[in-house]
Design a protein around this motif. Sequence first.
Motif, PDB file in Angstrom:
ATOM      1  N   ILE A 124     -36.156  66.873   2.062  1.00  0.00           N
ATOM      2  CA  ILE A 124     -37.433  66.390   2.933  1.00  0.00           C
ATOM      3  C   ILE A 124     -38.678  67.315   2.546  1.00  0.00           C
ATOM      4  CG2 ILE A 124     -38.343  65.952   4.986  1.00  0.00           C
ATOM      5  CD1 ILE A 124     -35.670  64.400   5.857  1.00  0.00           C
ATOM      6  N   PHE A 125     -38.219  68.425   3.063  1.00  0.00           N
ATOM      7  CA  PHE A 125     -39.278  69.661   2.741  1.00  0.00           C
ATOM      8  C   PHE A 125     -39.696  70.046   1.493  1.00  0.00           C
ATOM      9  CE2 PHE A 125     -38.503  70.327   7.177  1.00  0.00           C
ATOM     10  CZ  PHE A 125     -39.621  71.160   7.708  1.00  0.00           C
ATOM     11  N   ASP A 126     -38.463  69.815   0.608  1.00  0.00           N
ATOM     12  CA  ASP A 126     -38.832  70.462  -0.665  1.00  0.00           C
ATOM     13  C   ASP A 126     -39.595  69.219  -1.555  1.00  0.00           C
ATOM     14  OD1 ASP A 126     -38.594  71.631  -3.380  1.00  0.00           O
ATOM     15  OD2 ASP A 126     -36.824  70.520  -3.793  1.00  0.00           O
ATOM     16  N   ILE A 127     -39.298  67.906  -1.274  1.00  0.00           N
ATOM     17  CA  ILE A 127     -40.047  66.662  -1.894  1.00  0.00           C
ATOM     18  C   ILE A 127     -41.365  66.695  -1.266  1.00  0.00           C
ATOM     19  CG2 ILE A 127     -39.843  64.261  -2.209  1.00  0.00           C
ATOM     20  CD1 ILE A 127     -36.988  64.384  -2.227  1.00  0.00           C
ATOM     21  N   SER A 128     -41.349  66.860   0.001  1.00  0.00           N
ATOM     22  CA  SER A 128     -42.713  66.578   0.623  1.00  0.00           C
ATOM     23  C   SER A 128     -43.837  67.383   0.557  1.00  0.00           C
ATOM     24  CB  SER A 128     -42.772  65.966   2.052  1.00  0.00           C
ATOM     25  OG  SER A 128     -42.372  67.234   2.758  1.00  0.00           O
ATOM     26  N   LYS A 129     -43.245  68.687   0.442  1.00  0.00           N
ATOM     27  CA  LYS A 129     -44.243  70.026   0.156  1.00  0.00           C
ATOM     28  C   LYS A 129     -45.088  70.273   1.528  1.00  0.00           C
ATOM     29  CE  LYS A 129     -42.798  70.512  -3.931  1.00  0.00           C
ATOM     30  NZ  LYS A 129     -41.536  71.317  -4.296  1.00  0.00           N
ATOM     31  N   LEU A 130     -44.332  70.042   2.699  1.00  0.00           N
ATOM     32  CA  LEU A 130     -45.214  70.207   3.878  1.00  0.00           C
ATOM     33  C   LEU A 130     -45.651  71.393   3.935  1.00  0.00           C
ATOM     34  CD1 LEU A 130     -42.618  68.265   6.072  1.00  0.00           C
ATOM     35  CD2 LEU A 130     -44.956  67.449   5.669  1.00  0.00           C
ATOM     36  N   GLY A 131     -46.894  71.643   4.329  1.00  0.00           N
ATOM     37  CA  GLY A 131     -47.353  73.015   4.947  1.00  0.00           C
ATOM     38  C   GLY A 131     -47.180  74.182   3.960  1.00  0.00           C
ATOM     39  N   PRO A 132     -46.451  75.311   4.302  1.00  0.00           N
ATOM     40  CA  PRO A 132     -46.490  76.262   3.497  1.00  0.00           C
ATOM     41  C   PRO A 132     -45.689  76.229   2.074  1.00  0.00           C
ATOM     42  CG  PRO A 132     -45.238  76.742   5.442  1.00  0.00           C
ATOM     43  CD  PRO A 132     -45.975  75.537   5.819  1.00  0.00           C
ATOM     44  N   VAL A 133     -44.963  75.178   2.172  1.00  0.00           N
ATOM     45  CA  VAL A 133     -44.088  74.900   1.032  1.00  0.00           C
ATOM     46  C   VAL A 133     -45.045  74.352  -0.085  1.00  0.00           C
ATOM     47  CG1 VAL A 133     -42.385  73.361   0.025  1.00  0.00           C
ATOM     48  CG2 VAL A 133     -42.102  74.295   2.429  1.00  0.00           C
ATOM     49  N   GLY A 134     -45.803  73.544   0.261  1.00  0.00           N
ATOM     50  CA  GLY A 134     -47.046  73.226  -0.787  1.00  0.00           C
ATOM     51  C   GLY A 134     -47.867  74.302  -1.247  1.00  0.00           C
ATOM     52  N   LEU A 135     -48.306  75.202  -0.105  1.00  0.00           N
ATOM     53  CA  LEU A 135     -49.128  76.080  -0.355  1.00  0.00           C
ATOM     54  C   LEU A 135     -48.477  77.125  -1.444  1.00  0.00           C
ATOM     55  CD1 LEU A 135     -52.009  77.511   0.475  1.00  0.00           C
ATOM     56  CD2 LEU A 135     -50.433  78.831   2.120  1.00  0.00           C
ATOM     57  N   CYS A 136     -47.298  77.240  -1.307  1.00  0.00           N
ATOM     58  CA  CYS A 136     -46.610  78.096  -2.436  1.00  0.00           C
ATOM     59  C   CYS A 136     -46.588  77.690  -3.838  1.00  0.00           C
ATOM     60  CB  CYS A 136     -45.149  78.619  -1.999  1.00  0.00           C
ATOM     61  SG  CYS A 136     -44.887  79.602  -0.488  1.00  0.00           S
ATOM     62  N   GLU A 137     -46.491  76.352  -3.703  1.00  0.00           N
ATOM     63  CA  GLU A 137     -46.393  75.800  -4.938  1.00  0.00           C
ATOM     64  C   GLU A 137     -47.645  75.574  -5.575  1.00  0.00           C
ATOM     65  OE1 GLU A 137     -44.246  71.996  -6.614  1.00  0.00           O
ATOM     66  OE2 GLU A 137     -45.938  71.203  -5.616  1.00  0.00           O
ATOM     67  N   ARG A 138     -48.899  75.618  -4.866  1.00  0.00           N
ATOM     68  CA  ARG A 138     -50.178  75.529  -5.430  1.00  0.00           C
ATOM     69  C   ARG A 138     -50.689  76.985  -5.910  1.00  0.00           C
ATOM     70  NH1 ARG A 138     -50.532  72.020  -1.145  1.00  0.00           N
ATOM     71  NH2 ARG A 138     -51.634  73.475   0.123  1.00  0.00           N
ATOM     72  N   LYS A 139     -50.449  77.942  -5.027  1.00  0.00           N
ATOM     73  CA  LYS A 139     -51.020  79.305  -5.269  1.00  0.00           C
ATOM     74  C   LYS A 139     -50.219  80.225  -6.203  1.00  0.00           C
ATOM     75  CE  LYS A 139     -54.453  78.412  -2.581  1.00  0.00           C
ATOM     76  NZ  LYS A 139     -55.907  78.610  -2.892  1.00  0.00           N
ATOM     77  N   LEU A 140     -48.932  79.920  -6.343  1.00  0.00           N
ATOM     78  CA  LEU A 140     -48.165  80.684  -7.380  1.00  0.00           C
ATOM     79  C   LEU A 140     -47.901  80.199  -8.392  1.00  0.00           C
ATOM     80  CD1 LEU A 140     -45.961  82.145  -4.176  1.00  0.00           C
ATOM     81  CD2 LEU A 140     -47.734  83.503  -5.354  1.00  0.00           C
ATOM     82  N   SER A 141     -47.627  80.962  -9.609  1.00  0.00           N
ATOM     83  CA  SER A 141     -47.343  80.263 -10.683  1.00  0.00           C
ATOM     84  C   SER A 141     -45.985  81.134 -11.280  1.00  0.00           C
ATOM     85  CB  SER A 141     -48.526  80.312 -11.961  1.00  0.00           C
ATOM     86  OG  SER A 141     -48.961  81.751 -11.673  1.00  0.00           O
ATOM     87  N   GLY A 142     -45.628  80.693 -12.716  1.00  0.00           N
ATOM     88  CA  GLY A 142     -44.472  81.171 -13.101  1.00  0.00           C
ATOM     89  C   GLY A 142     -43.151  80.867 -12.506  1.00  0.00           C
ATOM     90  N   GLY A 143     -42.258  81.992 -12.983  1.00  0.00           N
ATOM     91  CA  GLY A 143     -41.020  81.986 -12.200  1.00  0.00           C
ATOM     92  C   GLY A 143     -41.057  82.210 -10.771  1.00  0.00           C
ATOM     93  N   LEU A 144     -41.890  82.959 -10.283  1.00  0.00           N
ATOM     94  CA  LEU A 144     -42.072  83.250  -8.654  1.00  0.00           C
ATOM     95  C   LEU A 144     -42.705  81.868  -8.089  1.00  0.00           C
ATOM     96  CD1 LEU A 144     -42.396  85.121  -6.296  1.00  0.00           C
ATOM     97  CD2 LEU A 144     -44.550  85.785  -6.827  1.00  0.00           C
ATOM     98  N   GLY A 145     -43.524  81.243  -8.594  1.00  0.00           N
ATOM     99  CA  GLY A 145     -44.120  80.046  -8.192  1.00  0.00           C
ATOM    100  C   GLY A 145     -43.082  79.113  -8.032  1.00  0.00           C
ATOM    101  N   ILE A 146     -41.921  78.890  -9.077  1.00  0.00           N
ATOM    102  CA  ILE A 146     -40.896  77.924  -8.996  1.00  0.00           C
ATOM    103  C   ILE A 146     -39.928  77.959  -7.969  1.00  0.00           C
ATOM    104  CG2 ILE A 146     -39.144  77.109 -10.496  1.00  0.00           C
ATOM    105  CD1 ILE A 146     -40.651  77.517 -13.048  1.00  0.00           C
ATOM    106  N   MET A 147     -39.847  79.524  -7.672  1.00  0.00           N
ATOM    107  CA  MET A 147     -38.828  80.028  -6.694  1.00  0.00           C
ATOM    108  C   MET A 147     -39.303  79.904  -5.320  1.00  0.00           C
ATOM    109  SD  MET A 147     -35.735  80.339  -8.231  1.00  0.00           S
ATOM    110  CE  MET A 147     -34.727  81.115  -6.915  1.00  0.00           C
ATOM    111  N   ALA A 148     -40.722  80.198  -5.002  1.00  0.00           N
ATOM    112  CA  ALA A 148     -41.043  80.409  -3.745  1.00  0.00           C
ATOM    113  C   ALA A 148     -40.971  79.283  -2.937  1.00  0.00           C
ATOM    114  CB  ALA A 148     -42.565  81.189  -4.091  1.00  0.00           C
ATOM    115  N   ASP A 149     -41.655  77.993  -3.384  1.00  0.00           N
ATOM    116  CA  ASP A 149     -41.695  76.838  -2.838  1.00  0.00           C
ATOM    117  C   ASP A 149     -40.443  76.350  -2.072  1.00  0.00           C
ATOM    118  OD1 ASP A 149     -41.143  75.818  -5.230  1.00  0.00           O
ATOM    119  OD2 ASP A 149     -41.600  73.909  -4.671  1.00  0.00           O
ATOM    120  N   ASP A 150     -39.331  76.629  -2.973  1.00  0.00           N
ATOM    121  CA  ASP A 150     -37.820  76.022  -2.501  1.00  0.00           C
ATOM    122  C   ASP A 150     -37.633  77.293  -1.453  1.00  0.00           C
ATOM    123  OD1 ASP A 150     -36.691  73.523  -4.154  1.00  0.00           O
ATOM    124  OD2 ASP A 150     -38.370  74.939  -5.301  1.00  0.00           O
ATOM    125  N   ILE A 151     -37.735  78.418  -1.573  1.00  0.00           N
ATOM    126  CA  ILE A 151     -37.317  79.416  -0.716  1.00  0.00           C
ATOM    127  C   ILE A 151     -38.130  79.372   0.462  1.00  0.00           C
ATOM    128  CG2 ILE A 151     -37.640  82.031  -0.112  1.00  0.00           C
ATOM    129  CD1 ILE A 151     -35.380  81.403  -1.945  1.00  0.00           C
TER     130      ILE A 151
END
Length: 169
Positions: free
Chosen positions: A119-146
Amino acid sequence: MQYSLLTNIATLGLIGRIKKAPGTAGSFVALLLAPLCFLPFSLPVRLIIVLALFAVGIKACEQAEKELQEKDPSSVIIDEVAGQWLTLLPVNPLSYFGADPIAPQEWFVLMVGFLLFRIFDISKLGPVGLCERKLSGGLGIMADDIMAGFLCACLMYPFQFYGNLIFGY
């Protein structure tokens, strides 16, 4: 085409190449492997495992982006494993290596963790979506799931506690 070891780590081999819902498949594989490869260990060791997955995942995701020539490829699912296991961090290793198979209430707790994480990974709620939008590359891919895993772990801790009271384990 033959891919490097790092790209195969990022995609969990052929699992990430499943056409429909590879992220869910990666989370499910992580859930199935957790009782053998993650939950039997002490909390400090589990933290080290998640940190190691995070570090290796960053490198593997960067390599996969290069080889697959795609930004945040859907076939990259090592991030789901790290996030799913972080979600399960507060879960007690109840009878995972006992004589009996895992009890139904233990599978119930694991499935709650699986559903919360998806639910959190698919919906990208709050800080999860922020990580996906603000970070890129390998760190960005990993950060939203972390981040999703961290938020879910915060929810799993009281669930685990109350599960102990409800189920009596």
